[in-house]
Design an enzyme around this catalytic site. Structure first.
Site, PDB file in Angstrom:
ATOM      1  N   GLU A  80       3.233  13.059   7.727  1.00  0.00           N
ATOM      2  CA  GLU A  80       4.409  13.865   8.055  1.00  0.00           C
ATOM      3  C   GLU A  80       5.631  13.347   7.304  1.00  0.00           C
ATOM      4  O   GLU A  80       6.762  13.671   7.640  1.00  0.00           O
ATOM      5  CB  GLU A  80       4.639  13.956   9.565  1.00  0.00           C
ATOM      6  CG  GLU A  80       4.723  12.653  10.293  1.00  0.00           C
ATOM      7  CD  GLU A  80       4.764  12.872  11.811  1.00  0.00           C
ATOM      8  OE1 GLU A  80       5.825  13.241  12.305  1.00  0.00           O
ATOM      9  OE2 GLU A  80       3.736  12.653  12.480  1.00  0.00           O
ATOM     10  N   CYS A 112       1.037  13.256  14.203  1.00  0.00           N
ATOM     11  CA  CYS A 112       0.349  11.968  14.031  1.00  0.00           C
ATOM     12  C   CYS A 112      -1.168  12.098  13.927  1.00  0.00           C
ATOM     13  O   CYS A 112      -1.869  11.110  13.764  1.00  0.00           O
ATOM     14  CB  CYS A 112       0.712  11.027  15.176  1.00  0.00           C
ATOM     15  SG  CYS A 112       2.455  10.612  15.186  1.00  0.00           S
ATOM     16  N   HIS A 234      -4.427   6.618  19.694  1.00  0.00           N
ATOM     17  CA  HIS A 234      -3.154   6.737  18.980  1.00  0.00           C
ATOM     18  C   HIS A 234      -2.097   5.888  19.706  1.00  0.00           C
ATOM     19  O   HIS A 234      -2.125   5.764  20.924  1.00  0.00           O
ATOM     20  CB  HIS A 234      -2.718   8.202  18.900  1.00  0.00           C
ATOM     21  CG  HIS A 234      -1.354   8.340  18.303  1.00  0.00           C
ATOM     22  ND1 HIS A 234      -1.058   7.841  17.052  1.00  0.00           N
ATOM     23  CD2 HIS A 234      -0.210   8.880  18.780  1.00  0.00           C
ATOM     24  CE1 HIS A 234       0.211   8.085  16.787  1.00  0.00           C
ATOM     25  NE2 HIS A 234       0.760   8.707  17.818  1.00  0.00           N
TER      26      HIS A 234
END
Ligand SMILES: [Zn+2]
Lengths: 348, 133
Positions: A80, A112, A234
């Site tokens: 990103e 993400c 994550h």
């Protein structure tokens, strides 16, 4: 059996401590560290970006895969923080690694989750027999607005995975993806910094997708948490993945080897893949690894891998995450602000 | 400033770190040249250069040319690669007092030049001093 033929990682050398950022804004650094479970984060140099990070990680993956780069049929980068709004990053990396011209090359975006997506897709292409090897990379120089809570964690780094059909160092046992449209975090085109919805980023976004995705992939593989050697989630901060691991019934021993946010920060698209790289740095043949990514917007990709005896033979072909993590130079807030382009300089 | 066609043509040296080796006397250059500077042979082959070397000599640039202002003061070094080829590289990620003659370096891939806010970004090799473990 299709799996990981090579993996590699890279994080920049510079670090800023959470208390340094907190002092800048009159916040309590100790409280911040305790809440976020992050001590410091990586900061890219002026001449580093998501392309140079992707390149270094992918070169390390090639060293472990021990293959001719021309055998790679697809190169995808998830990020990103693309240097160009229009013009692929992956063409630069594919060319610089001598993979081109006979390859399918593209950039991916899903907050993400963009990094794990690339691995998900090249795995599918290899399994379908369309390509011999595929390279998936997650790489970011993450943005966080000054004084925003994200500023304490938004870091830089990346990891690369070459998926193949033979000579793998970890086999893919199961994959699963769980997605809904959930506006927890976004960045509109042309805006320098992302916007997020505070507490809403937790329960309905991160935890809902991560927990559901991880549970289902274990169900598909016919395993329970006690059958898993290592789990990776994550890591938008250190606290969220720790809580997710406890909610799913994992122990400290299963969780900590892949817990990289406390000393690296949140590398966005690189995050869950760096956690996986960190686990592969220590795993042994027969170990089972669960990886669940999360991308705002929102979705989670899950994988279950089983390590083969090839891992220990090729592990030291390239630097471990620990080698990069221990190589560091602390900077102050002013240097950080300059490096991240937060200071207006004269042109030239 | 590099033109875009020139930058594109120079990809083998900047992206792939290719040099030229004289098939007659063995002299290696970066980038590859049409004529060997040592024996004037035109019998040159393209070779992959090693990404390890050492600093032969260096200078610290305090007054940076256009496009390098963000980096000053920065070291520029003549590096000898493990195959004997010598080239000039910017040294990055290294404290100035760690840039010394004889220090080992690794070649890394970085942004070389950025054409303002709207132009192209040119990538290529720089070097970093290898730290003691
Ligand atoms: Zn010659």
């Amino acid at each position: 059996m299709v799996g990981i033929a090579g993996y590699g990682c890279y994080v920049p050398k510079r670090r800023i401590k959470v208390e340094e950022i907190a002092a800048q804004w009159g916040e309590d650094g100790e409280v911040m560290k305790k809440n976020l479970l992050v001590r410091e984060k990586t900061v890219p140099a002026k001449d580093e970006d998501s392309v140079t990070i992707a390149y270094e990680a992918a070169r390390n993956a090639l060293k472990r895969a021990e293959i001719d780069p021309k055998e790679i049929g697809a190169v995808y980068i998830g990020s990103e923080s693309k240097p160009y709004a229009v013009k692929p990053s992956a063409t630069i990396v594919a060319d610089a690694l001598d993979i081109t011209p006979e390859a399918h090359v593209a950039d991916y975006e899903f907050a993400c989750k963009a990094g794990s997506e690339t691995v998900f897709v090249v795995y599918g292409l290899v399994k379908a027999g369309e390509i011999k090897y595929g390279l998936g990379i997650g790489s970011d120089t993450s943005q966080g607005a000054p004084k925003d809570p994200l500023e304490y964690t938004a870091a830089a780094g990346g990891a690369a995975f070459i998926m193949g059909n033979d000579n793998v160092l970890a086999e893919v046992i199961a994959t699963y993806s769980y997605t809904t449209d959930t506006p927890d975090f976004w960045r509109r085109d042309g805006q320098p910094y992302p916007t997020h919805t505070g507490p809403f980023t937790g329960k309905p976004a991160y935890f809902h997708h991560v927990i559901n995705s991880a549970k289902k992939v274990m169900e598909i593989a016919g395993v329970t948490p006690k059958d898993i050697t290592y789990c990776v989630f994550h890591q938008p901060n250190g606290a969220f993945p720790l809580r997710a691991s406890k909610m799913l019934g994992f122990t400290k021993e299963q969780f900590e080897p892949g817990w990289v946010a406390p000393y690296i920060g949140n590398t966005y698209s690189g995050c869950s893949l760096l956690g996986l790289a960190s686990v592969l740095d220590v795993a042994k043949a027969g170990d089972t690894i669960l990886v669940t990514s999360f991308g705002s917007g929102a979705g989670s990709d899950s994988f279950i891998f089983k390590v083969t005896d090839r891992l220990e033979k090729v592990r030291n072909n390239a630097p471990l995450l620990k080698d990069y993590a221990e190589r560091k130079k602390y900077i102050n807030y002013a240097t950080y602000a300059f490096l991240r382009g937060k200071i207006k300089m004269r042109e030239g | 400033m590099l033109t875009i066609p020139r930058a594109w043509r120079e990809k083998p040296q900047r992206y792939l770190f290719k040099g030229g080796k004289c098939k007659d006397c063995g002299f290696v250059t970066y980038p590859a040249r049409k004529v060997c500077p040592k024996c004037h042979s035109e019998n040159i082959e393209t070779v992959d250069l090693p990404r390890e070397g050492k600093i032969i000599t260096y200078t610290i640039v305090y007054s940076a040319p256009e496009g390098f202002g963000d980096f000053s003061p920065y070291p520029l070094a003549i590096v000898e690669l493990t195959n004997g080829a010598r080239l000039m590289l910017q040294i990055v990620d290294t404290d100035l007092d760690k840039v010394q003659i004889g220090e080992k370096v690794n070649v890394v891939f970085r942004r070389l030049l950025v054409e303002g806010n709207a132009g192209i970004i040119i990538y290529g090799p720089k070097a970093t001093v290898v730290e003691d473990k």
